[in-house]
Write an enzyme that holds these catalytic residues in place. Sequence first.
Site, PDB file in Angstrom:
ATOM      1  N   SER A  68      -2.449  -1.325   9.280  1.00 19.22           N
ATOM      2  CA  SER A  68      -3.479  -1.237  10.315  1.00 19.22           C
ATOM      3  C   SER A  68      -4.697  -2.101   9.990  1.00 19.22           C
ATOM      4  O   SER A  68      -5.566  -2.276  10.831  1.00 19.22           O
ATOM      5  CB  SER A  68      -3.913   0.218  10.485  1.00 19.22           C
ATOM      6  OG  SER A  68      -4.303   0.743   9.233  1.00 19.22           O
ATOM      7  N   HIS A  84      -1.754   1.333  -4.147  1.00 18.12           N
ATOM      8  CA  HIS A  84      -2.102   2.761  -4.069  1.00 18.12           C
ATOM      9  C   HIS A  84      -1.232   3.614  -4.978  1.00 18.12           C
ATOM     10  O   HIS A  84      -1.121   4.820  -4.787  1.00 18.12           O
ATOM     11  CB  HIS A  84      -2.008   3.244  -2.617  1.00 18.12           C
ATOM     12  CG  HIS A  84      -3.024   2.590  -1.716  1.00 18.12           C
ATOM     13  ND1 HIS A  84      -2.990   2.646  -0.352  1.00 18.12           N
ATOM     14  CD2 HIS A  84      -4.117   1.851  -2.021  1.00 18.12           C
ATOM     15  CE1 HIS A  84      -4.020   1.975   0.164  1.00 18.12           C
ATOM     16  NE2 HIS A  84      -4.705   1.472  -0.836  1.00 18.12           N
ATOM     17  N   CYS A 107      -0.690  12.459 -16.927  1.00 15.88           N
ATOM     18  CA  CYS A 107      -1.315  13.647 -17.519  1.00 15.88           C
ATOM     19  C   CYS A 107      -2.837  13.565 -17.351  1.00 15.88           C
ATOM     20  O   CYS A 107      -3.447  12.540 -17.668  1.00 15.88           O
ATOM     21  CB  CYS A 107      -0.946  13.758 -18.991  1.00 15.88           C
ATOM     22  SG  CYS A 107      -1.769  15.160 -19.778  1.00 15.88           S
ATOM     23  N   GLN A 144       0.846  -1.197   0.000  1.00 18.09           N
ATOM     24  CA  GLN A 144       0.000   0.000   0.000  1.00 18.09           C
ATOM     25  C   GLN A 144       0.882   1.248   0.000  1.00 18.09           C
ATOM     26  O   GLN A 144       0.378   2.361  -0.037  1.00 18.09           O
ATOM     27  CB  GLN A 144      -0.877   0.013   1.256  1.00 18.09           C
ATOM     28  CG  GLN A 144      -1.837  -1.147   1.323  1.00 18.09           C
ATOM     29  CD  GLN A 144      -2.451  -1.263   2.720  1.00 18.09           C
ATOM     30  OE1 GLN A 144      -3.472  -0.654   3.013  1.00 18.09           O
ATOM     31  NE2 GLN A 144      -1.830  -2.031   3.582  1.00 18.09           N
ATOM     32  N   ASN A 145       2.201   1.038   0.076  1.00 21.88           N
ATOM     33  CA  ASN A 145       3.117   2.176   0.194  1.00 21.88           C
ATOM     34  C   ASN A 145       3.423   2.764  -1.173  1.00 21.88           C
ATOM     35  O   ASN A 145       3.570   2.031  -2.153  1.00 21.88           O
ATOM     36  CB  ASN A 145       4.406   1.745   0.895  1.00 21.88           C
ATOM     37  CG  ASN A 145       4.117   1.227   2.294  1.00 21.88           C
ATOM     38  OD1 ASN A 145       3.054   1.512   2.843  1.00 21.88           O
ATOM     39  ND2 ASN A 145       5.029   0.471   2.853  1.00 21.88           N
ATOM     40  N   VAL A 146       3.561   4.088  -1.193  1.00 20.33           N
ATOM     41  CA  VAL A 146       3.778   4.782  -2.469  1.00 20.33           C
ATOM     42  C   VAL A 146       5.233   5.231  -2.609  1.00 20.33           C
ATOM     43  O   VAL A 146       5.580   5.928  -3.559  1.00 20.33           O
ATOM     44  CB  VAL A 146       2.820   6.001  -2.598  1.00 20.33           C
ATOM     45  CG1 VAL A 146       1.370   5.546  -2.654  1.00 20.33           C
ATOM     46  CG2 VAL A 146       3.012   7.010  -1.453  1.00 20.33           C
ATOM     47  N   ASP A 147       6.097   4.799  -1.661  1.00 18.43           N
ATOM     48  CA  ASP A 147       7.461   5.344  -1.592  1.00 18.43           C
ATOM     49  C   ASP A 147       8.482   4.618  -2.459  1.00 18.43           C
ATOM     50  O   ASP A 147       9.598   5.088  -2.653  1.00 18.43           O
ATOM     51  CB  ASP A 147       7.930   5.362  -0.125  1.00 18.43           C
ATOM     52  CG  ASP A 147       7.779   3.993   0.569  1.00 18.43           C
ATOM     53  OD1 ASP A 147       8.061   2.963  -0.060  1.00 18.43           O
ATOM     54  OD2 ASP A 147       7.367   3.978   1.756  1.00 18.43           O
ATOM     55  N   PRO A 199       3.321  -3.840  15.796  1.00 19.99           N
ATOM     56  CA  PRO A 199       3.463  -3.568  17.235  1.00 19.99           C
ATOM     57  C   PRO A 199       2.128  -3.441  17.961  1.00 19.99           C
ATOM     58  O   PRO A 199       2.063  -3.592  19.177  1.00 19.99           O
ATOM     59  CB  PRO A 199       4.209  -2.233  17.295  1.00 19.99           C
ATOM     60  CG  PRO A 199       4.534  -1.836  15.907  1.00 19.99           C
ATOM     61  CD  PRO A 199       3.833  -2.760  14.952  1.00 19.99           C
ATOM     62  N   CYS A 235       2.569  18.115 -19.108  1.00 16.10           N
ATOM     63  CA  CYS A 235       2.811  17.081 -20.122  1.00 16.10           C
ATOM     64  C   CYS A 235       3.156  17.789 -21.444  1.00 16.10           C
ATOM     65  O   CYS A 235       2.836  18.979 -21.607  1.00 16.10           O
ATOM     66  CB  CYS A 235       1.522  16.278 -20.270  1.00 16.10           C
ATOM     67  SG  CYS A 235       1.520  15.046 -21.577  1.00 16.10           S
TER      68      CYS A 235
HETATM   69  N1  APR Z   1       6.759  -2.215  12.070  1.00 18.38           N
HETATM   70  C1  APR Z   1       5.549  -2.765  11.773  1.00 18.38           C
HETATM   71  N2  APR Z   1       4.389  -2.114  11.910  1.00 18.38           N
HETATM   72  C2  APR Z   1       4.440  -0.854  12.357  1.00 18.38           C
HETATM   73  C3  APR Z   1       5.645  -0.203  12.672  1.00 18.38           C
HETATM   74  C4  APR Z   1       6.846  -0.938  12.521  1.00 18.38           C
HETATM   75  N3  APR Z   1       8.028  -0.409  12.781  1.00 18.38           N
HETATM   76  N4  APR Z   1       5.362   1.065  13.080  1.00 18.38           N
HETATM   77  C5  APR Z   1       4.030   1.203  13.004  1.00 18.38           C
HETATM   78  N5  APR Z   1       3.467   0.042  12.587  1.00 18.38           N
HETATM   79  C6  APR Z   1       2.060  -0.248  12.331  1.00 18.38           C
HETATM   80  C7  APR Z   1       1.074   0.543  13.134  1.00 18.38           C
HETATM   81  O1  APR Z   1       0.800  -0.093  14.378  1.00 18.38           O
HETATM   82  C8  APR Z   1      -0.145   0.573  12.230  1.00 18.38           C
HETATM   83  O2  APR Z   1      -0.994  -0.547  12.454  1.00 18.38           O
HETATM   84  O3  APR Z   1       1.829   0.141  10.990  1.00 18.38           O
HETATM   85  C9  APR Z   1       0.449   0.436  10.816  1.00 18.38           C
HETATM   86  C10 APR Z   1       0.357   1.693   9.980  1.00 18.38           C
HETATM   87  O4  APR Z   1      -0.993   1.961   9.795  1.00 18.38           O
HETATM   88  P1  APR Z   1      -1.508   3.041   8.733  1.00 18.38           P
HETATM   89  O5  APR Z   1      -0.787   4.338   8.952  1.00 18.38           O
HETATM   90  O6  APR Z   1      -2.990   2.975   8.791  1.00 18.38           O
HETATM   91  O7  APR Z   1      -0.946   2.475   7.381  1.00 18.38           O
HETATM   92  P2  APR Z   1      -1.598   1.496   6.328  1.00 18.38           P
HETATM   93  O8  APR Z   1      -2.245   0.336   6.983  1.00 18.38           O
HETATM   94  O9  APR Z   1      -0.531   1.256   5.328  1.00 18.38           O
HETATM   95  O10 APR Z   1      -2.722   2.456   5.719  1.00 18.38           O
HETATM   96  C11 APR Z   1      -3.307   2.147   4.531  1.00 18.38           C
HETATM   97  O11 APR Z   1      -4.218   4.377   4.425  1.00 18.38           O
HETATM   98  O12 APR Z   1      -3.174   6.340   5.040  1.00 18.38           O
HETATM   99  C12 APR Z   1      -3.797   5.676   3.987  1.00 18.38           C
HETATM  100  O13 APR Z   1      -3.414   5.481   1.659  1.00 18.38           O
HETATM  101  C13 APR Z   1      -2.764   5.460   2.912  1.00 18.38           C
HETATM  102  O14 APR Z   1      -1.745   3.450   2.041  1.00 18.38           O
HETATM  103  C14 APR Z   1      -2.256   4.049   3.210  1.00 18.38           C
HETATM  104  C15 APR Z   1      -3.519   3.369   3.702  1.00 18.38           C
END
Ligand code: APR
Length: 255
Positions: free
Chosen positions: A202, A132, A140, A114-117, A227, A161
């Site tokens: 999450s 995502h 464009c 789900q990461n865009v990095d 965690p 573009c």
């Molecule tokens: N290692 C593992 N998990 C971790 C760590 C770590 N070091 N640090 C934090 N976490 C956990 C948190 O406990 C949390 O459950 O990572 C989760 C991050 O949750 P979100 O910020 O909700 O990220 P994500 O589940 O990827 O969200 C999905 O929501 O914010 C939008 O579009 C965005 O792609 C993202 C989507």
Amino acid sequence: MTRDVALQLDEQIRTIRRLLHEASSVTILTGAGVSAESGIPTFRDAQTGLWAKYDPRELATPQAFARDPALVTRWYDERRRKCADCKPNPGHLALARLQDEFEAAGKGFTLITQNVDRLHQRAGSWNPLELHGTLWVWRCTTCGEEREERQIPFSAHPPRCGCGGMRRPGVVWFGETLPESVLAAAWQAAESCGLFMSLGTSSVVEPAASLGRVAAAGGAKTVEINPEATPLSSGVDVSVRGTTGSLLPMILSQD
Ligand code: APR
């Protein structure tokens, strides 16, 4: 850590190693937590400096871009700068190594993020399903052409573009649907795998949040590393409380 907790963690690590060894295919879903130990700020982290007064959930929308494309592009420039300054952490590197090992053994491996990095790719993972999208490809809004954009900051906000149209980030904004083919591939990989691992997410943002349940319904063993407890925790075979940057290298080490 008490002795009991340490023993439980040790047992969980051994169980995950065994599940990886036995699985003929693994599907892994990652979220913002996997990049946390690289220092990438999540949406839920407080905005700092100039951006403190803006709500990211309002900036990351088609409406915000239509209203003020320069503002939204400058915000993405800041996020791109932060990502460019970060490096893959041991969790990303362990996942890249796992992909190499699975593929060398002729076993199935799918990474869904789900990461865009693009830190997974910088760590050596290849072909992840980017649910995502990514901050690094801009599209464009007139002709649809996509282009990798590495310049930071942009010289124009938004970048243009060749056809004159505005380019927007190739990420999925709030209120938009996920790319259909990527979602279908992710669904299929969850449904058909022998082992599903949900890492650093999450498990509240759909449709990614459903993938763990889809995998379990298809008969896969399921593992979560986070965690904190999530809505998925009680339904998985192994739920480990901890960070992916420290646990993944331990799980994948040979000792
Ligand atoms: N290692 C593992 N998990 C971790 C760590 C770590 N070091 N640090 C934090 N976490 C956990 C948190 O406990 C949390 O459950 O990572 C989760 C991050 O949750 P979100 O910020 O909700 O990220 P994500 O589940 O990827 O969200 C999905 O929501 O914010 C939008 O579009 C965005 O792609 C993202 C989507």
